[in-house]
Design an enzyme around this catalytic site. Structure first.
Site, mmCIF file in Angstrom:
data_model
loop_
_atom_site.group_PDB
_atom_site.id
_atom_site.type_symbol
_atom_site.label_atom_id
_atom_site.label_comp_id
_atom_site.label_asym_id
_atom_site.label_seq_id
_atom_site.Cartn_x
_atom_site.Cartn_y
_atom_site.Cartn_z
ATOM 1 N N TYR A 118 0.822 -1.210 0.000
ATOM 2 C CA TYR A 118 0.000 0.000 0.000
ATOM 3 C C TYR A 118 0.859 1.266 0.000
ATOM 4 O O TYR A 118 0.427 2.306 -0.480
ATOM 5 C CB TYR A 118 -0.900 0.034 1.244
ATOM 6 N N ASP B 25 -6.616 -6.808 4.051
ATOM 7 C CA ASP B 25 -7.716 -6.135 3.353
ATOM 8 C C ASP B 25 -8.642 -7.178 2.740
ATOM 9 O O ASP B 25 -9.854 -7.146 2.915
ATOM 10 C CB ASP B 25 -7.139 -5.219 2.256
ATOM 11 N N ASP C 196 -12.571 -8.758 4.288
ATOM 12 C CA ASP C 196 -13.829 -8.736 3.525
ATOM 13 C C ASP C 196 -14.410 -10.143 3.458
ATOM 14 O O ASP C 196 -15.612 -10.342 3.606
ATOM 15 C CB ASP C 196 -13.596 -8.246 2.080
HETATM 16 C C1 IPM Z 1 -10.573 -0.986 3.744
HETATM 17 C C2 IPM Z 1 -10.783 -0.378 2.371
HETATM 18 C C3 IPM Z 1 -9.614 0.547 2.071
HETATM 19 C C4 IPM Z 1 -8.352 -0.293 2.107
HETATM 20 C C5 IPM Z 1 -9.748 1.321 0.755
HETATM 21 C C6 IPM Z 1 -11.026 2.125 0.683
HETATM 22 C C7 IPM Z 1 -8.561 2.215 0.509
HETATM 23 O O1 IPM Z 1 -10.923 -1.380 1.434
HETATM 24 O O2 IPM Z 1 -10.518 -0.209 4.733
HETATM 25 O O3 IPM Z 1 -10.513 -2.207 3.847
HETATM 26 O O4 IPM Z 1 -7.994 -0.910 1.090
HETATM 27 O O5 IPM Z 1 -7.711 -0.328 3.150
HETATM 28 MG MG MG Z 2 -11.058 -3.339 2.235
#
Ligand code: IPM
Ligand code: MG
Length: 351
Positions: free
Chosen positions: A135, A242, A246
């Site tokens: 990142y 990340d 999810d």
């Molecule tokens: C998260 C989101 C963010 C990330 C994005 C919006 C930059 O997906 O907080 O998981 O990738 O960290």
């Molecule tokens: Mg995310």
């Protein structure tokens, strides 16, 4: 207690309004000030993280954030895009430890796409490193090669101290839970994560009671769906965290249920739902505010050491669910579909 409230874009303002309502209902002397971030920051100040917003965040004891992003900003120069505002505030505040608890509320066992017996009793804490990795690694960018072809570059990079500090966070959390840490890497291919694994093994010696295991990220993605209850604390880098968080959110019925805390070394933190800004359903009052409300509970627990009121909020959420209230994303037959603001009211009533 001074809180910076940053609603952001898309459904951000709607869901944050519900969490603010809940915090106000506690009546515990919280002072809240609002500022713009993401697309809202770009609109009002020409910057996805306006200087005033950063100043307010730095002066506050904690930050409550909604979500950032909208497709309409996707053509802006990268520095001006909403996501950059979020990444910058995480970096500026040094919020390296991102905690994402995937907890299944029993009432939602049938809302998950997985079989109830696979997810019943699920309680995983994902500890995601938040200020390093691909990142932020340099070099990065899109350039043109001598042959005229374009090339995209990002760099996966972790220093030993960055791995060490997130490792300690994970082990300390495990000590208060079931004393199991699973470190997720891709050490069979990526040197960055080979180092990650070595450092995790080194610091595990300081926590003899905690059982450390290692898993490649591809296998972890599979195991989360196959047998998620094998996990207690998972610790991993920024990009893997990340993606896996999810995935883990769907075990709990909906990504609309997953809160998060992003902490610095002194437990100053930013609290936000793990989901995005969902511009497709913005301004319709149908989003699920529970992840944001539960993030406010995490704020009381981690930044203000107020376990009592954190638990009060969590119990109120449980009660609203037990009463059958569901936003559209977690609705199943026999329950009562309600709007975002109604869900906020139901949690306040349950308080
Ligand atoms: C998260 C989101 C963010 C990330 C994005 C919006 C930059 O997906 O907080 O998981 O990738 O960290
Ligand atoms: Mg995310």
């Amino acid at each position: 207690m001074k809180i910076a409230v940053l609603p952001g874009d898309g459904i951000g303002p709607e869901i944050v309004a519900q969490a603010v309502k809940v915090l106000n209902a506690l009546n515990i002397g919280i002072e809240m000030k609002e500022a713009a971030i993401g697309g809202a920051g770009y609109e009002s100040a020409g910057d996805p993280l306006p200087a005033e917003t950063l100043k307010l965040a730095k002066e506050s004891d904690a930050v409550l954030l909604g979500a950032v992003g909208d497709w309409k900003y996707d053509t802006l120069p990268r520095e001006m895009r909403p996501e950059r505002g979020l990444l910058r505030i995480r970096k500026e505040l040094n919020l390296f430890a991102n905690l994402r608890p995937a907890l299944l509320y029993p009432e939602l066992a049938s809302a998950s796409t997985l079989k109830p017996e696979v997810v019943a009793g699920l309680d995983i804490m994902i500890v995601r490193e938040l200020t390093g990795d691909i990142y932020f690694g340099q070099p990065r960018g899109i350039s043109t090669l001598p042959n005229g072809e374009r090339e995209g570059v990002n760099t996966m990079r972790y220093s030993e101290s960055e791995i060490r500090r997130i490792g300690h966070v994970a082990f300390n959390i495990a000590m208060k839970r079931n004393k199991k840490v699973c470190s997720v890497d891709k050490a069979n291919v990526l040197e960055t994560t080979e180092l990650w694994r070595q450092v995790m093994i080194e610091i595990s010696k300081e926590y003899p009671e905690v059982e450390l295991s290692h898993m490649y990220v591809d296998n972890a993605a599979m195991q989360l769906i196959r047998a998620p209850k094998q996990f207690d604390v998972m610790v991993t880098g920024n990009i893997f965290g990340d993606i896996l968080s999810d995935e883990a959110s769907m075990l709990t019925g909906s990504i609309g249920m997953l809160p998060s805390a992003s902490l610095d070394a002194n437990n100053k933190g930013m609290y936000e739902p793990s989901h995005g800004s969902a511009p497709d359903i913005a301004n319709q009052d149908i989003a699920n505010p529970l992840a944001t409300i539960l993030s406010a509970a995490m704020m009381l627990r981690y930044s203000f050491n107020d376990e009592e009121n954190a638990t009060r909020i969590e119990s109120a959420v449980k009660k609203a669910l037990a009463q059958g209230y569901r936003t559209a994303d977690i609705y199943t037959d026999g329950t009562r579909k309600v709007r975002c603001s109604y869900m906020g009211d139901a949690v306040v009533a349950a308080l």
